[in-house]
Design an enzyme around this catalytic site. Sequence first.
Site, PDB file in Angstrom:
ATOM      1  N   CYS A 141      -1.116   5.425  10.336  1.00 53.92           N
ATOM      2  CA  CYS A 141       0.047   4.759  10.627  1.00 53.92           C
ATOM      3  C   CYS A 141      -0.417   3.165  11.307  1.00 53.92           C
ATOM      4  O   CYS A 141      -1.155   3.344  12.240  1.00 53.92           O
ATOM      5  CB  CYS A 141       0.802   5.620  11.935  1.00 53.92           C
TER       6      CYS A 141
ATOM      7  N   CYS B 180       3.444   8.633   1.547  1.00 59.64           N
ATOM      8  CA  CYS B 180       3.962   7.674   2.521  1.00 59.64           C
ATOM      9  C   CYS B 180       4.067   6.341   1.760  1.00 59.64           C
ATOM     10  O   CYS B 180       3.255   5.677   1.132  1.00 59.64           O
ATOM     11  CB  CYS B 180       3.082   7.249   3.505  1.00 59.64           C
TER      12      CYS B 180
ATOM     13  N   GLU C  17       0.918  -1.019   0.058  1.00 59.55           N
ATOM     14  CA  GLU C  17       0.123   0.044   0.104  1.00 59.55           C
ATOM     15  C   GLU C  17       0.905   1.379   0.112  1.00 59.55           C
ATOM     16  O   GLU C  17       1.865   1.279   0.518  1.00 59.55           O
ATOM     17  CB  GLU C  17      -0.928   0.063   1.311  1.00 59.55           C
TER      18      GLU C  17
ATOM     19  N   CYS D 126       6.541  -6.054  15.480  1.00 56.90           N
ATOM     20  CA  CYS D 126       5.804  -5.073  16.583  1.00 56.90           C
ATOM     21  C   CYS D 126       4.376  -5.411  16.621  1.00 56.90           C
ATOM     22  O   CYS D 126       3.855  -5.434  15.694  1.00 56.90           O
ATOM     23  CB  CYS D 126       6.146  -3.627  16.030  1.00 56.90           C
TER      24      CYS D 126
ATOM     25  N   CYS E  13       1.236  -3.303  15.312  1.00 53.77           N
ATOM     26  CA  CYS E  13       1.459  -2.805  14.039  1.00 53.77           C
ATOM     27  C   CYS E  13       0.710  -3.935  12.985  1.00 53.77           C
ATOM     28  O   CYS E  13       1.209  -5.015  12.973  1.00 53.77           O
ATOM     29  CB  CYS E  13       2.827  -2.553  13.447  1.00 53.77           C
TER      30      CYS E  13
ATOM     31  N   CYS F  89       6.644  -7.133   6.883  1.00 50.17           N
ATOM     32  CA  CYS F  89       7.691  -6.875   7.921  1.00 50.17           C
ATOM     33  C   CYS F  89       7.998  -7.996   8.659  1.00 50.17           C
ATOM     34  O   CYS F  89       7.146  -8.236   9.239  1.00 50.17           O
ATOM     35  CB  CYS F  89       7.356  -5.426   8.507  1.00 50.17           C
TER      36      CYS F  89
HETATM   37  N1  SAH Z   1       9.297   0.111   9.821  1.00 53.88           N
HETATM   38  C1  SAH Z   1       9.286   1.395  10.117  1.00 53.88           C
HETATM   39  C2  SAH Z   1       8.404   2.462   9.361  1.00 53.88           C
HETATM   40  C3  SAH Z   1       7.057   2.040   9.081  1.00 53.88           C
HETATM   41  S1  SAH Z   1       5.835   2.475  10.393  1.00 53.88           S
HETATM   42  C4  SAH Z   1       8.986   1.882  11.378  1.00 53.88           C
HETATM   43  O1  SAH Z   1       8.523   1.225  12.359  1.00 53.88           O
HETATM   44  O2  SAH Z   1       9.455   3.023  11.783  1.00 53.88           O
HETATM   45  C5  SAH Z   1       5.359   3.867  10.479  1.00 53.88           C
HETATM   46  C6  SAH Z   1       5.100   4.436  11.997  1.00 53.88           C
HETATM   47  O3  SAH Z   1       3.848   3.854  12.323  1.00 53.88           O
HETATM   48  C7  SAH Z   1       6.008   3.903  12.949  1.00 53.88           C
HETATM   49  O4  SAH Z   1       6.380   4.854  13.799  1.00 53.88           O
HETATM   50  C8  SAH Z   1       5.215   2.531  13.482  1.00 53.88           C
HETATM   51  O5  SAH Z   1       5.908   2.427  14.741  1.00 53.88           O
HETATM   52  C9  SAH Z   1       3.964   3.284  13.604  1.00 53.88           C
HETATM   53  N2  SAH Z   1       2.887   2.679  14.054  1.00 53.88           N
HETATM   54  C10 SAH Z   1       2.880   1.057  13.839  1.00 53.88           C
HETATM   55  N3  SAH Z   1       1.756   0.560  14.129  1.00 53.88           N
HETATM   56  C11 SAH Z   1       1.109   1.631  14.643  1.00 53.88           C
HETATM   57  C12 SAH Z   1      -0.371   1.574  15.345  1.00 53.88           C
HETATM   58  N4  SAH Z   1      -0.916   0.821  15.521  1.00 53.88           N
HETATM   59  N5  SAH Z   1      -0.790   3.055  15.488  1.00 53.88           N
HETATM   60  C13 SAH Z   1      -0.101   4.175  15.516  1.00 53.88           C
HETATM   61  N6  SAH Z   1       1.026   4.160  14.912  1.00 53.88           N
HETATM   62  C14 SAH Z   1       1.483   2.958  14.548  1.00 53.88           C
HETATM   63 FE1  SF4 Z   2       7.643  -3.265  10.826  1.00 50.97          FE
HETATM   64 FE2  SF4 Z   2       5.351  -2.133  11.827  1.00 50.97          FE
HETATM   65 FE3  SF4 Z   2       7.517  -2.665  13.358  1.00 50.97          FE
HETATM   66 FE4  SF4 Z   2       7.622  -0.649  11.596  1.00 50.97          FE
HETATM   67  S1  SF4 Z   2       6.169  -0.716  13.345  1.00 50.97           S
HETATM   68  S2  SF4 Z   2       9.146  -2.209  12.037  1.00 50.97           S
HETATM   69  S3  SF4 Z   2       6.184  -1.706   9.764  1.00 50.97           S
HETATM   70  S4  SF4 Z   2       6.329  -4.281  12.595  1.00 50.97           S
END
Ligand code: SAH
Ligand code: SF4
Length: 353
Positions: A338, A107, A94, A118, A121, A114
């Site tokens: 995000c 974006c 996406e 986390c 996410c 990934c």
């Molecule tokens: N992998 C990279 C870039 C993509 S994620 C990273 O983690 O930085 C983009 C942002 O969205 C990151 O700061 C991530 O921690 C945040 N994010 C992930 N899941 C989220 C959620 N459920 N609500 C708000 N932000 C979230």
């Molecule tokens: Fe990967 Fe989501 Fe963690 Fe970013 S926040 S490193 S996209 S699992």
Amino acid sequence: MTNSRITSATRYELSREQFAEVLNREPKYRVDQIWDGLYTQLANPADITNLPKKLRAELSESLPQALTPITESVSKNGDTIKFLWELEGGSKIETVLMLYRDRATVCVSSQAGCAMGCGFCATGQAGFTRQLTVGEIVEQVVRAAQRAKESDRRVSNIVFMGMGEPMANLDTVWQSVERFHGDLGLSARHITISTVGIIPGIRSLQNRSLPVNLAVSLHAANNKLRDELVPINRRYPIEDLLGACADYLAVKHRRVSFEWAMIAGVNDRDSDARELAALCRRLSPHGHVNLIPLNPTPGYPTVGTSPRRVQEFRDLLENLGANATVRQNRGTDIDAACGQLAAGQPVTLSRKP
Ligand code: SAH
Ligand code: SF4
């Protein structure tokens, strides 16, 4: 040259130099015309009208697009557009386009899925599928820029905050950064790479020429909590991560920002603000916090912090000497915010018909 392909690469895969090599039978100025068509006009080869018809046809045949559109979702107020694409091999990614008054931000995704795991996410919940190619990353921006153009906006900013961990695909990500800068004409200062905190990646970025912005997804300011929220913290703990950020700042003089997804009762307590402010002061004057109220995802039950508490937390940080901004949440109604990108996986929490 009848029926032979000029290249088997997708449209935005090759650099200008690589392309000039495969097109060496043509006069040199042709590459300039093609580049102007693809990168300045954002045109399809068939529409680059200053090229001879035969070459246009050959290019159309030889330079297929890497991204097949599946859906395009527009938020209710029309300012956020999410594209779902299918890639060669069937995986999906996406891209999100955010329209502002007189400009636009894209974006982009750097990986399909990934591997960082986390839990909060949606991309992490879905796991890793494959790395994206340069052509797939660059084309996301070009396609979004074409859409922005229809709304009279020019793409001015690019953030690597879509699906994937850019530092886990850094050489490719960097080639696309060079393309955004050199060919699409974006300032490196308007390009941000967001990382979960892969220290070798940050250190490698420090030695590369363009001064891009660095965003670090911190989410917790002590190792015990961060180990839980961001599993890669066990390999790259906070102290070392902060050292890498400080060095990046010292070398690049670019802003380093910390992303903080606010999770109710987990990382939004007064003690969290105090610990976070202490870390920021060490990076002063350039450490900056972006507060993002946690967006809902199907695999994570805890909810986001309430808007009132988000404001309180922000004020607390400011009083403790840390700069903090509350990130305006866009595209939640189309699962484009995000952490909600999961490429067609059912990320929306059960919506009543
Ligand atoms: N992998 C990279 C870039 C993509 S994620 C990273 O983690 O930085 C983009 C942002 O969205 C990151 O700061 C991530 O921690 C945040 N994010 C992930 N899941 C989220 C959620 N459920 N609500 C708000 N932000 C979230
Ligand atoms: Fe990967 Fe989501 Fe963690 Fe970013 S926040 S490193 S996209 S699992």
